[in-house]
Design a protein around this motif. Structure first.
Motif, short mmCIF file in Angstrom:
data_model
loop_
_atom_site.label_atom_id
_atom_site.label_comp_id
_atom_site.label_asym_id
_atom_site.label_seq_id
_atom_site.Cartn_x
_atom_site.Cartn_y
_atom_site.Cartn_z
N THR A 1 130.23 -69.38 -32.17
CA THR A 1 130.78 -68.08 -31.76
C THR A 1 130.29 -67.75 -30.36
O THR A 1 129.65 -66.74 -30.12
N GLN A 2 130.57 -68.62 -29.43
CA GLN A 2 130.16 -68.43 -28.05
C GLN A 2 131.02 -67.35 -27.40
O GLN A 2 132.24 -67.33 -27.55
N THR A 3 130.38 -66.43 -26.68
CA THR A 3 131.12 -65.38 -26.01
C THR A 3 131.04 -65.59 -24.51
O THR A 3 130.03 -66.05 -23.98
N ASN A 4 132.10 -65.25 -23.83
CA ASN A 4 132.15 -65.36 -22.38
C ASN A 4 131.69 -64.04 -21.78
O ASN A 4 132.33 -63.02 -21.96
N THR A 5 130.57 -64.08 -21.09
CA THR A 5 130.04 -62.86 -20.49
C THR A 5 130.23 -62.85 -18.98
O THR A 5 129.54 -62.15 -18.28
N GLU A 6 131.14 -63.67 -18.49
CA GLU A 6 131.42 -63.73 -17.05
C GLU A 6 131.91 -62.38 -16.58
O GLU A 6 132.75 -61.74 -17.20
N ARG A 7 131.40 -61.95 -15.45
CA ARG A 7 131.83 -60.70 -14.83
C ARG A 7 132.80 -61.06 -13.70
O ARG A 7 132.54 -61.97 -12.92
N TYR A 8 133.89 -60.33 -13.61
CA TYR A 8 134.89 -60.56 -12.58
C TYR A 8 134.87 -59.41 -11.59
O TYR A 8 134.83 -58.25 -11.99
N LEU A 9 134.90 -59.74 -10.30
CA LEU A 9 134.82 -58.75 -9.25
C LEU A 9 136.19 -58.50 -8.63
O LEU A 9 136.98 -59.43 -8.46
N THR A 10 136.43 -57.26 -8.25
CA THR A 10 137.66 -56.90 -7.55
C THR A 10 137.54 -57.29 -6.08
O THR A 10 136.46 -57.68 -5.61
N TYR A 11 138.64 -57.16 -5.33
CA TYR A 11 138.60 -57.40 -3.89
C TYR A 11 137.51 -56.53 -3.24
O TYR A 11 136.75 -57.00 -2.40
N GLU A 12 137.45 -55.27 -3.64
CA GLU A 12 136.50 -54.34 -3.05
C GLU A 12 135.06 -54.78 -3.30
O GLU A 12 134.21 -54.77 -2.40
N GLN A 13 134.77 -55.19 -4.53
CA GLN A 13 133.42 -55.62 -4.87
C GLN A 13 133.07 -56.93 -4.17
O GLN A 13 131.96 -57.09 -3.67
N ALA A 14 134.00 -57.87 -4.13
CA ALA A 14 133.76 -59.15 -3.46
C ALA A 14 133.56 -58.95 -1.96
O ALA A 14 132.66 -59.53 -1.36
N ALA A 15 134.38 -58.09 -1.35
CA ALA A 15 134.26 -57.82 0.08
C ALA A 15 132.90 -57.21 0.39
O ALA A 15 132.27 -57.56 1.38
N SER A 16 132.44 -56.33 -0.47
CA SER A 16 131.13 -55.71 -0.27
C SER A 16 130.02 -56.75 -0.30
O SER A 16 129.13 -56.74 0.54
N ARG B 1 143.98 -60.11 -8.38
CA ARG B 1 143.17 -61.28 -8.08
C ARG B 1 141.73 -60.87 -8.25
O ARG B 1 141.28 -59.88 -7.69
N LEU B 2 141.00 -61.64 -9.07
CA LEU B 2 139.61 -61.33 -9.37
C LEU B 2 138.73 -62.53 -9.04
O LEU B 2 139.17 -63.68 -9.09
N PHE B 3 137.49 -62.26 -8.73
CA PHE B 3 136.54 -63.29 -8.33
C PHE B 3 135.44 -63.38 -9.38
O PHE B 3 134.70 -62.41 -9.59
N PRO B 4 135.31 -64.53 -10.07
CA PRO B 4 134.21 -64.68 -11.02
C PRO B 4 132.88 -64.55 -10.26
O PRO B 4 132.65 -65.23 -9.27
N GLU B 5 132.04 -63.64 -10.72
CA GLU B 5 130.80 -63.34 -9.99
C GLU B 5 129.92 -64.57 -9.82
O GLU B 5 129.40 -64.81 -8.72
N SER B 6 129.76 -65.37 -10.85
CA SER B 6 128.90 -66.54 -10.74
C SER B 6 129.46 -67.54 -9.72
O SER B 6 128.70 -68.13 -8.94
N ALA B 7 130.77 -67.72 -9.69
CA ALA B 7 131.39 -68.65 -8.74
C ALA B 7 131.25 -68.13 -7.31
O ALA B 7 131.04 -68.91 -6.38
N LEU B 8 131.33 -66.81 -7.12
CA LEU B 8 131.18 -66.24 -5.79
C LEU B 8 129.77 -66.47 -5.28
O LEU B 8 129.57 -66.88 -4.13
N HIS B 9 128.76 -66.26 -6.13
CA HIS B 9 127.37 -66.49 -5.72
C HIS B 9 127.11 -67.96 -5.44
O HIS B 9 126.40 -68.29 -4.48
N THR B 10 127.68 -68.85 -6.24
CA THR B 10 127.53 -70.29 -6.00
C THR B 10 128.17 -70.67 -4.67
O THR B 10 127.58 -71.41 -3.87
#
Length: 68
Positions: free
Chosen positions: A3-18, A47-56
């Motif tokens: 029962t694995q859950t996906n806890t990935e957070r997705y960022l909006t353009y505004e959050q990613a730009a910041s 269009r959303l940006f996976p937070e972990s992928a953005l940091h990587t």
């Protein structure tokens, strides 16, 4: 039972730009021009940006000395 859950957070353009220290318009322009950008997904009309992928992506750019 797995029962694995996906806890990935997705960022909006505004959050990613910041996080990238740029304007939302600048981020959208880079996307349109096909410049290097962090991975993103399109969900519906958004269009959303996976937070972990953005940091990587940021870490890889810093290590290689490339500009953001």
């Amino acid at each position: 039972m797995n029962t694995q859950t996906n806890t990935e957070r997705y960022l909006t353009y505004e959050q990613a730009a910041s996080l990238l220290c740029m304007s939302t318009g600048g981020l959208r322009n880079r996307m349109c021009r096909g410049e290097p950008m962090p991975p993103s997904v399109k969900i519906g009309r958004r269009r959303l940006f996976p937070e972990s992928a953005l940091h990587t992506w940021l870490a890889e750019r810093r290590e290689s000395g490339e500009e953001i």
